[in-house]
Design an enzyme around this catalytic site. Structure first.
Site, mmCIF file in Angstrom:
data_model
loop_
_atom_site.group_PDB
_atom_site.id
_atom_site.type_symbol
_atom_site.label_atom_id
_atom_site.label_comp_id
_atom_site.label_asym_id
_atom_site.label_seq_id
_atom_site.Cartn_x
_atom_site.Cartn_y
_atom_site.Cartn_z
ATOM 1 C CG HIS A 176 -1.859 1.149 1.269
ATOM 2 N ND1 HIS A 176 -1.842 2.090 2.262
ATOM 3 C CD2 HIS A 176 -2.845 1.513 0.416
ATOM 4 C CE1 HIS A 176 -2.786 2.978 2.034
ATOM 5 N NE2 HIS A 176 -3.404 2.657 0.923
ATOM 6 C CG HIS A 200 -9.164 4.941 -1.893
ATOM 7 N ND1 HIS A 200 -8.887 5.993 -1.050
ATOM 8 C CD2 HIS A 200 -8.139 4.072 -1.756
ATOM 9 C CE1 HIS A 200 -7.755 5.758 -0.419
ATOM 10 N NE2 HIS A 200 -7.281 4.605 -0.825
ATOM 11 N NE ARG A 275 -2.715 20.921 -6.458
ATOM 12 C CZ ARG A 275 -3.037 19.802 -5.810
ATOM 13 N NH1 ARG A 275 -4.111 19.749 -5.042
ATOM 14 N NH2 ARG A 275 -2.280 18.726 -5.922
ATOM 15 C CB CYS A 322 -0.229 24.993 -9.761
ATOM 16 S SG CYS A 322 -0.278 23.230 -9.392
ATOM 17 C CE1 TYR A 460 2.799 20.132 -6.763
ATOM 18 C CE2 TYR A 460 2.906 19.458 -4.469
ATOM 19 C CZ TYR A 460 2.169 19.889 -5.555
ATOM 20 O OH TYR A 460 0.813 20.060 -5.441
#
Length: 620
Positions: A176, A200, A275, A322, A460
Site C-alpha cells: 500500500h 479510491h 489548489r 502551480c 513536486y
C-alpha cells in the site's frame, strides 16, 4: 498552495494495470466544453450558468463489481464449505492476483496520491430481503461483523468491508502506498475513509478491490452498517465563484477561464486559481496561534493580533503558479499523473503581512542558528484523518534574506485572506513554486533538514522523459523551488474564428519567471514560429501608470503582454505561438516532448493556439 507516500489515504489504494490511483488525475463529472467565442457579456453569462450547475454536481461513484467467473464459483463454494482457516488462506492465495511487479516502480507515488477525496457517499439502501437473497445466492461465504473485526492485524489477517462485501487485503498491506495507515480501516468499513479520499473512488480501484473479495457481510450486520452515515469532511468548505473551471471537486482545485485571467493585472481573489490538498480547515481567528520552533532561543507563539501588531506590515505583489500549470499539454504527448490543468493555474495578487525574517529574528534567529540550520519548514492546519498536516519547506537563506520578501500574509488584495487562500495566515514565498506557499499556517520549524512531508520528498520534482513509474526514485531529484520561464496565450482561444474583415488580430497573454527574474521580452508568431513580433509588456492595468522596474532579482509579479498584427493574406488558419525571455536570457523550449515527465510538472514549452480565419461572404 497548499501535500511521503507514508501520508497516503486509508483504504485500498495502489496501481492497477499500470494506472496509479491518483486523486489529481481523478476527473469529476464537470463539463470541460470549450467556451463560446462570443461577446464578453455572453461569455460571462454562459460561463456563470454552466458553473452554477457544476457547483452542485457530484462525481458518481462507479459501483460496478466484476462477478466471479463461472469456473471459479464452484471451486469457491467447495473451498469455503470447510471451516478451516487454512483452506480459506489457500483460496485467497490461489485467487488473488500478483500486483507486486506492477506496483514496484509506483509506490514512490505522487503528491496527489494522498490528496483528500470525494464528497460524502451515502450507503446504498438495500432492504433486508435483498441482503438475504444475496446470502442465499452468493458463491462466497457469509461473515458476521464480529468475524470481520477479529481480522485486524497482519497476524490475524487484515479484513475490511465495502458496500456489504468482505475483503481480505492482508497481502496488499505491504504494498500500500500509504504504508501501514491502511490498518486504520482494518476490521471495519472502508466507506468512512473513502469519504475522505477521492483517490479510491475510481473504477480501476474498485476493480482491483474486487479481486480481494472473500465473502459477504451478514444481512443483519449489513443493515446495521447502512444506518451509520460517514460525515463529509468537505461540508464546511467555502462557496466558490461559479465561473471557475473545476479540475477536482473534493479537495477543491479549479482555475479561471483563460479569457478572463488577464483582464486585470491583479487577479480578483474570487477567481484566483485554487489548489487544495485537504479539506479547508475552520480556524477561529480569536484562538489562532502560530508556533515557531527549532531555534536555540526557545519557541515563540504568536496570536493573530500579535502577528499584526508586533511586526511591521509589508506588502508584496507576487504571482503564484502551480507546478502542474499547463499539464494538459503534456497529457497530449503521453499520459501523466495529476490534475489536468490548463494554462490558468497561475494568478497574481497583492499580499500583506509580517516578514518571515522579522518573526524569526524575534524568535532568536541569529548567526549561530545559521551554522546549524539550512531550511525553514512550514506546517498547515489542514490535516488528514490521522492528524497529519500538509507541509513544505524552503531554504533558510530565502527565508531570512531582506531581498527574499517572504511574508506571513494575512491579507490578499487589501482584504483578509479568503478561506480558500489560507485564512487567517499563510506563507507567501515570492518566486517559488506554489506548493511551498503553505496555507492555514500553524507551525514554522527552523531545521537542518527539509520537510519530511510527502509533498516535499515524494512529489513536486522533475524527472527525465526516460523516467517511468517503474524506475522513478523521488529521492534522486531535488524538490522544486524556483520555477522556469513561462508564458501563455489567453486570447484568442484555441479554435476561435476571426473574420477576414477585421484585417488584424490582437493576441494577449501573461509571462512570468521564477526566482525573481524579470521577463524582458515576449515574442509572438502567427505562423507557427517562422516569423516573430515583439509584444508590448505591461506591469499594471492599462488605466494605471506603469509600475517602476523592480530591483534586480525581485521581479515577483507577472507581466501581461499584447500584440496586434495584420492578418496574413491567403491563409485560412493561424498557428499563434508565444515565447518569453527573462533577464538571465532563459527561454522557453519549443516543444513539449523533451521536457515531458511522469508527473507533468514544469510544463513551459512555447504555447500554441490555432485560429481559423473566416472569409467574407462577398469575396467568396
Amino acid at each position: 498552495m497548499s501535500s511521503g507516500l507514508e501520508r497516503h489515504s486509508v483504504g485500498v489504494c495502489a496501481t492497477f494495470r499500470g494506472c496509479l490511483c491518483n486523486a489529481e488525475s481523478y476527473r469529476c463529472g464537470v463539463s470541460e466544453d470549450k467556451q463560446p467565442t462570443d461577446t464578453a457579456e455572453n461569455i460571462s453569462a454562459m460561463l456563470l450558468l454552466r458553473r452554477c450547475h457544476s457547483l452542485t454536481r457530484f462525481c458518481p461513484l462507479n459501483t460496478h463489481r466484476h462477478q466471479v467467473a463461472p469456473a471459479v464459483a464452484p471451486c469457491a463454494a467447495r473451498l469455503w464449505s470447510s471451516s478451516s482457516s487454512e483452506d480459506q488462506r489457500s483460496y485467497q492465495r490461489v485467487h488473488r492476483p500478483s500486483w507486486r511487479h506492477a506496483l514496484a516502480g509506483l509506490l514512490a507515488g505522487t503528491g496527489a496520491v494522498v490528496a483528500y477525496g470525494l464528497h460524502h457517499h451515502k450507503a446504498e439502501q438495500e432492504d433486508t430481503s435483498r441482503a438475504q437473497t444475496i446470502e442465499k445466492t452468493s458463491a462466497f461465504p457469509i461473515f458476521s461483523q464480529e468475524e470481520v473485526t477479529s481480522h485486524r492485524s497482519l497476524e490475524d489477517g487484515v479484513w475490511v468491508t465495502y458496500k456489504g462485501s468482505v475483503y481480505d487485503i492482508t497481502d496488499f498491506v505491504a504494498m500500500h502506498p500509504g504504508g501501514d495507515k491502511i490498518l486504520l480501516a482494518a476490521g471495519g468499513a472502508l466507506e468512512p475513509f473513502w469519504a475522505l479520499y477521492a483517490v479510491h473512488n475510481q473504477e480501476h480501484v474498485l476493480e482491483m478491490l474486487s479481486e480481494y473479495k472473500v465473502g459477504e457481510l451478514s444481512a443483519e450486520d449489513r443493515k446495521k452498517q447502512q444506518t451509520v452515515e460517514s460525515s463529509d469532511p468537505y461540508s464546511s468548505d467555502p462557496e466558490r465563484h461559479p465561473v471557475l473551471r473545476i479540475n477536482n471537486l473534493k479537495p477543491f482545485n479549479a482555475e479561471p477561464p483563460p479569457e478572463i485571467l488577464t483582464d486585470s493585472y491583479i487577479t480578483p481573489s474570487a477567481i484566483f486559481f485554487k489548489r487544495n490538498h485537504l479539506p479547508v480547515p475552520q480556524v477561529d481567528p480569536a484562538t489562532y496561534q502560530l508556533h515557531v520552533e527549532g531555534l536555540p532561543g526557545g519557541a515563540l507563539t504568536l496570536s493573530l493580533e500579535e502577528l499584526k501588531t508586533r511586526f511591521p506590515k509589508h506588502t508584496v505583489t507576487a504571482t503564484l503558479q502551480c507546478a502542474g500549470n499547463r499539464r494538459s499539454e503534456m497529457n497530449k504527448v503521453k499520459q501523466v499523473k495529476g490534475l489536468n490543468w490548463g494554462i490558468a493555474a497561475i494568478s497574481n495578487a497583492t499580499w500583506s503581512g509580517a516578514r518571515l525574517r522579522d518573526v524569526l529574528l524575534a524568535a532568536g534567529y541569529g548567526p549561530d542558528v545559521a551554522k546549524q540550520a539550512r531550511h525553514v519548514q512550514f506546517e498547515g492546519l489542514d490535516k488528514d484523518v490521522t492528524g497529519t498536516t500538509y507541509g513544505a519547506s524552503i531554504p533558510l537563506n530565502k527565508a531570512v534574506s531582506e531581498e527574499g520578501d517572504v511574508l506571513l500574509a494575512y491579507e490578499m488584495n487589501g482584504e483578509d485572506l479568503p478561506a480558500d487562500h489560507g485564512y487567517p495566515v499563510r506563507v507567501v514565498v515570492p518566486g517559488i513554486v506554489g506548493a511551498r506557499n503553505v496555507k492555514w499556517l500553524g507551525k514554522i520549524i527552523v531545521s537542518a533538514e527539509e520537510s519530511s512531508s510527502h509533498w516535499q520528498q515524494n512529489d513536486y520534482k522533475g524527472f527525465s522523459p526516460a523516467t517511468d513509474w517503474d524506475t522513478v526514485d523521488f529521492k534522486s531529484a531535488p524538490a522544486i523551488q524556483e520555477l522556469p520561464i513561462q508564458s501563455a496565450i489567453t486570447t484568442p482561444a484555441e479554435g476561435a474564428v476571426v473574420d477576414r474583415s477585421m484585417e488584424e488580430v490582437t493576441v494577449k497573454g501573461y509571462a512570468w519567471s521564477g526566482g525573481g527574474r524579470e521577463v524582458v521580452r515576449v515574442d509572438v508568431s502567427l505562423d507557427g514560429g517562422k516569423t516573430w513580433q515583439v509584444a508590448q509588456l505591461r506591469s499594471s492595468d492599462k488605466e494605471k501608470p506603469p509600475e517602476p522596474s523592480p530591483p534586480l532579482g525581485r521581479a515577483w509579479a507577472w507581466k501581461l503582454w499584447e500584440v496586434t498584427a495584420p492578418l496574413p493574406p491567403e491563409v485560412q488558419e493561424l498557428e499563434i505561438v508565444c515565447k518569453a525571455v527573462d533577464n538571465s536570457y532563459n527561454m522557453q523550449p519549443d516543444t513539449v516532448p523533451p521536457i515531458w515527465n511522469l508527473r507533468g510538472v514544469l510544463s513551459n514549452a512555447w504555447h500554441r493556439v490555432k485560429v481559423k480565419i473566416r472569409e467574407d461572404e462577398s469575396e467568396e
